[in-house]
Scaffold this motif. Structure first.
Motif, PDB file in Angstrom:
ATOM      1  N   PRO A 105      -4.635  -8.273   1.886  1.00  0.00           N
ATOM      2  CA  PRO A 105      -3.922  -8.102   0.599  1.00  0.00           C
ATOM      3  C   PRO A 105      -3.733  -6.640   0.226  1.00  0.00           C
ATOM      4  N   GLU A 106      -4.732  -5.794   0.521  1.00  0.00           N
ATOM      5  CA  GLU A 106      -4.630  -4.413   0.068  1.00  0.00           C
ATOM      6  C   GLU A 106      -3.545  -3.636   0.823  1.00  0.00           C
ATOM      7  N   ASP A 107      -3.100  -4.164   1.968  1.00  0.00           N
ATOM      8  CA  ASP A 107      -2.057  -3.469   2.729  1.00  0.00           C
ATOM      9  C   ASP A 107      -0.651  -3.939   2.377  1.00  0.00           C
ATOM     10  N   LEU A 108      -0.548  -4.908   1.479  1.00  0.00           N
ATOM     11  CA  LEU A 108       0.763  -5.482   1.170  1.00  0.00           C
ATOM     12  C   LEU A 108       1.710  -4.423   0.591  1.00  0.00           C
ATOM     13  N   LYS A 109       2.860  -4.288   1.244  1.00  0.00           N
ATOM     14  CA  LYS A 109       3.833  -3.305   0.766  1.00  0.00           C
ATOM     15  C   LYS A 109       5.032  -4.010   0.157  1.00  0.00           C
ATOM     16  N   LEU A 110       5.712  -3.272  -0.690  1.00  0.00           N
ATOM     17  CA  LEU A 110       6.908  -3.821  -1.330  1.00  0.00           C
ATOM     18  C   LEU A 110       7.939  -4.230  -0.280  1.00  0.00           C
ATOM     19  N   GLU A 111       8.061  -3.404   0.761  1.00  0.00           N
ATOM     20  CA  GLU A 111       9.025  -3.707   1.824  1.00  0.00           C
ATOM     21  C   GLU A 111       8.756  -5.077   2.447  1.00  0.00           C
ATOM     22  N   ASP A 112       7.463  -5.436   2.576  1.00  0.00           N
ATOM     23  CA  ASP A 112       7.119  -6.730   3.172  1.00  0.00           C
ATOM     24  C   ASP A 112       7.705  -7.869   2.345  1.00  0.00           C
ATOM     25  N   ILE A 113       7.567  -7.762   1.034  1.00  0.00           N
ATOM     26  CA  ILE A 113       8.053  -8.840   0.169  1.00  0.00           C
ATOM     27  C   ILE A 113       9.573  -8.924   0.237  1.00  0.00           C
ATOM     28  N   ILE A 114      10.217  -7.745   0.220  1.00  0.00           N
ATOM     29  CA  ILE A 114      11.676  -7.722   0.291  1.00  0.00           C
ATOM     30  C   ILE A 114      12.155  -8.352   1.593  1.00  0.00           C
ATOM     31  N   PHE A 130       2.211 -11.287  -6.354  1.00  0.00           N
ATOM     32  CA  PHE A 130       2.214 -11.883  -5.014  1.00  0.00           C
ATOM     33  C   PHE A 130       0.782 -12.102  -4.513  1.00  0.00           C
ATOM     34  N   LYS A 131      -0.031 -11.080  -4.676  1.00  0.00           N
ATOM     35  CA  LYS A 131      -1.433 -11.176  -4.238  1.00  0.00           C
ATOM     36  C   LYS A 131      -2.134 -12.322  -4.941  1.00  0.00           C
ATOM     37  N   GLU A 132      -1.937 -12.372  -6.263  1.00  0.00           N
ATOM     38  CA  GLU A 132      -2.592 -13.424  -7.049  1.00  0.00           C
ATOM     39  C   GLU A 132      -2.201 -14.804  -6.542  1.00  0.00           C
ATOM     40  N   ARG A 133      -0.904 -14.974  -6.300  1.00  0.00           N
ATOM     41  CA  ARG A 133      -0.442 -16.287  -5.866  1.00  0.00           C
ATOM     42  C   ARG A 133      -0.992 -16.649  -4.498  1.00  0.00           C
ATOM     43  N   ALA A 140       1.595 -14.136   4.559  1.00  0.00           N
ATOM     44  CA  ALA A 140       0.139 -14.293   4.659  1.00  0.00           C
ATOM     45  C   ALA A 140      -0.269 -15.062   5.913  1.00  0.00           C
ATOM     46  N   ARG A 141       0.155 -14.586   7.056  1.00  0.00           N
ATOM     47  CA  ARG A 141      -0.251 -15.214   8.315  1.00  0.00           C
ATOM     48  C   ARG A 141      -1.591 -14.636   8.764  1.00  0.00           C
ATOM     49  N   GLU A 142      -1.806 -14.660  10.067  1.00  0.00           N
ATOM     50  CA  GLU A 142      -3.087 -14.173  10.623  1.00  0.00           C
ATOM     51  C   GLU A 142      -3.313 -12.697  10.301  1.00  0.00           C
ATOM     52  N   GLY A 143      -4.560 -12.377  10.027  1.00  0.00           N
ATOM     53  CA  GLY A 143      -4.951 -10.982   9.829  1.00  0.00           C
ATOM     54  C   GLY A 143      -4.316 -10.304   8.640  1.00  0.00           C
ATOM     55  N   PHE A 144      -3.859 -11.064   7.652  1.00  0.00           N
ATOM     56  CA  PHE A 144      -3.229 -10.471   6.484  1.00  0.00           C
ATOM     57  C   PHE A 144      -4.264  -9.850   5.548  1.00  0.00           C
TER      58      PHE A 144
END
Lengths: 410, 410
Positions: free
Chosen positions: A301-310, A282-285, A295-299
């Motif tokens: 990448p290092e804080d991305l959680k699995l729950e967010d993607i789900i 996801f990060k790579e893409r 990936a809106r404002e203030g996103f």
DNA sequence: ATAACTTATTAAAATTCTTTATTAAGTGGC
DNA sequence: GCCACTTAATAAAGAATTTTAATAAGTTAT
């Protein structure tokens, strides 16, 4: 003869008839625990004992407060029988399911009822002493707020990721700072007997006892989360392997890639088909310029959680759905392999990724068709967990009951 | 009360005490079958029964001719006890191990002794009716030449490659021409009860009962031959899965290649790491001009057998040794995967390829170290089968005993 | 060589468990 | 509403098992 069942179970004088009676009582309790309430006649048939014998066993168990007469039920013509079953309030079990970013904690009564529970309590699992202290604190706080006295809690079950030696109580992946087993360390802080278990195995047990499993005896439960775990039920019993390390589904060497896995090896399924892998993809893409709800404002990448993607997938985010399918296809190949090996009756998909339902289920199904022998996979049902987040807590509680009573599975 | 044990076992009137006695007798016989001879005291402790009770059970079994008093043995100070054990000549079991290019056939007595056997009898397994007729002929001839009367043979076990439904007696990969189960077809030609079993599972059972297995309860047996098979022992019992198709080790999807496997799928372990694959690689190398002991005068590539390559390796043929190592490395990755999944106590290498000993063992060992989690594989012993070609026959015989007596494993 | 100690087996007593018979409780047909 | 039929639970009788005691057969130390 004035010993209670709990005293009898721990007294190591297995002298003939007394020993046999303890075993029979275990069987009666096991029957109640697994199958639910029963009449005297049913128990007699199941255990091959005469009715007077069952009556006397039940009498003892009722006197000990473990079993209760639940009154009469309808018969098929004739005198109505009394049904007996476990006394729900004769004891309670605490279950703690430690996840990476939260804790689930709950209490069941002597039957399988979840009396009290907290889901997704804020907690960050780190491999240090403060994190362990915080865990103990949370447990103690939870106990204080319970509507039942602490003495009624017969044991605590704690689920952790990674390698757990359940019989010795050691955890090798987390909180491995002391000489003493981790279970003892926590026990001394809480004052109640503690049992550790691998998280996936506990979830599997929860699902076996009060989830989607009906009569199936050979079942695989897959915990699809950041990592991949598995609980195996063979012939109606949890399978451990020699030291309880079985089920390392995520570390099957399925790829010839150069990605270093959390376990230190290369080519593990987890490196391409797991929550971790999903996040990386996801990060790579996103960095490559893909658009997504996340990936809106203030996103960051290092804080991305699995729950967010789900969550994004559940809100129809195209990128999330696409990448979940990709991960699902790879996990599916792993499941196909397991089906060829185990010829199971049922495969259960659990863990947070399974909550994306069809998004992960379809690619898994097609991979199974592609990679497993059709004669074999025709036998296998595939289901999504129906306990969801609860499975870990319920499994932890029921495993404690299982161990304290040395129950059997039928 | 004048019923013999065999009558009791088949009489479906499980009325209380009689039923229990049958079960107890089964347990006694199972103990003898698994552990060997025993004294009354030992049996009493093992089965939690009083000495008079054991005495009476043994009395019945002796009267039925199943058990025999084998006289006194040394004690550790005190009166010498009598040992009892199975009466070897109370019945016999026939085992037939059908390989691709030969048959092994043998007879065991009621204990595990191989009374009579023929190894590597010429036979070519083809999927047609003549081949089946020939098989029946061989069995009948073997029975005729036996020094014991046919009536003493209580059952026949036949091992076949491929998918076998052992409980129904169907074979799906070979001899599947009739409506009736194959076991019935053969039964009608031979006149003795027939049981089918998957070859790898039968070999595994042989190894469990009288091979390299000591006290290990979770064991994997790998049959490394033209194809790859596996027999799994979990908690001391053979594992079947829902319909007996478990253990398809060779068809684990481990590669992303374009080679079509015998099963119709792509990427199976068998396509690169198996006897078939070894032969293909060997042919290719010879055609590319490699030198080898095999490719002398009049060599026809299409006649190349696995045995030829194994023999060449044992004669220090460099090409054979090199290619066996290559195959071993790939099989090793599969074994590493299984170790991560099963956390077994013991992995046994069997089948014809295992007779190359170190040549296949070393690459397998290094692949295990490379691909499986060290905490897990530290638990696992790796051994080469010590029964070799005999394991299949012995396993077949003992499985028949197991089924006819409905034995238990401890 | 004999006493003291072990262990095994048999015999008798005591207990436990199953069988059988009896009583209780309920259903449904006429 | 009574009678025939089911099923359940209890009580008493009978069978089966375990306990205990007694006897047999050894070993080891003095």
């Amino acid at each position: 003869m004035t010993k209670t069942f709990f005293e009898e179970i721990n007294s190591n004088s297995p002298t003939g008839v007394a020993y046999k009676n303890v075993n029979l009582k275990k069987k009666v309790i096991s029957y109640f625990a697994n199958t639910g309430n029963a009449t005297i006649a049913e128990l007699g048939k199941e255990l091959n004992l005469s009715i007077p014998k069952i009556t006397s066993l039940l009498g003892d168990l009722i006197q000990d407060g473990l079993v209760r007469d639940h009154g009469k039920i309808d018969s098929t013509g004739g005198r109505k029988p009394n049904v007996y079953g476990l006394a729900p309030d004769s004891g309670f079990f605490l279950g703690i399911d430690v996840k990476r970013n939260h804790i689930n904690i709950g209490l069941t009564d002597f039957q399988k009822n979840l009396v009290s529970s907290i889901e997704k309590y804020a907690y960050r699992l780190s491999n240090n002493e403060e994190s362990l202290q915080e865990l103990c604190q949370i447990i103690n706080d939870f106990i204080k707020k319970l509507p039942i006295p602490k003495e009624k809690i017969l044991g605590i079950g704690i689920n952790l990721t990674g390698r757990i030696n359940y019989s010795k109580g050691y955890s090798y992946s987390f909180f491995h700072f002391y000489e003493d087993p981790l279970s003892q360390v926590i026990e001394s802080q809480v004052g109640i007997k503690v049992f550790l278990e691998n998280d996936s195995r506990a979830m599997a047990y929860g699902e076996f006892c009060s989830g989607v499993v009906n009569n199936e005896k050979d079942v695989l439960f897959l915990n699809l989360d950041y990592g991949l775990g598995m609980g195996v039920m063979i012939n109606g019993q949890l399978y451990y392997g020699k030291s309880g390390y079985s089920g390392e589904f995520g570390h099957m060497p399925l790829f010839q890639n150069e990605i270093i896995c959390k376990c230190g090896k290369k080519g593990c399924l987890e490196t391409e088909g797991s929550g971790w892998a999903l996040i990386e993809m996801f990060k790579e893409r996103i960095q490559a310029g893909a658009t997504t709800l996340i990936a809106r404002e203030g996103f960051k990448p290092e804080d991305l959680k699995l729950e967010d993607i789900i969550e994004a997938a559940q809100n129809d985010d195209v990128l999330a759905i696409e990448l979940i399918a990709k991960v699902g296809e790879k996990i599916g190949r792993g499941i196909a392999l397991l089906i060829n090996i185990f010829n199971p009756e049922l495969v259960i998909l659990g863990g947070s990724l399974s909550s994306t339902e069809e998004y992960i289920l379809l690619p898994i199904k097609s991979a199974i068709n592609k990679y497993s022998l059709s004669l074999v996979n025709n036998d296998t049902q595939l289901k999504v967990s129906n306990l969801g987040e609860e499975s870990g807590v319920i499994g932890a509680c029921l495993l404690v009951r299982h161990r304290l009573l040395a129950l059997e599975h039928i």
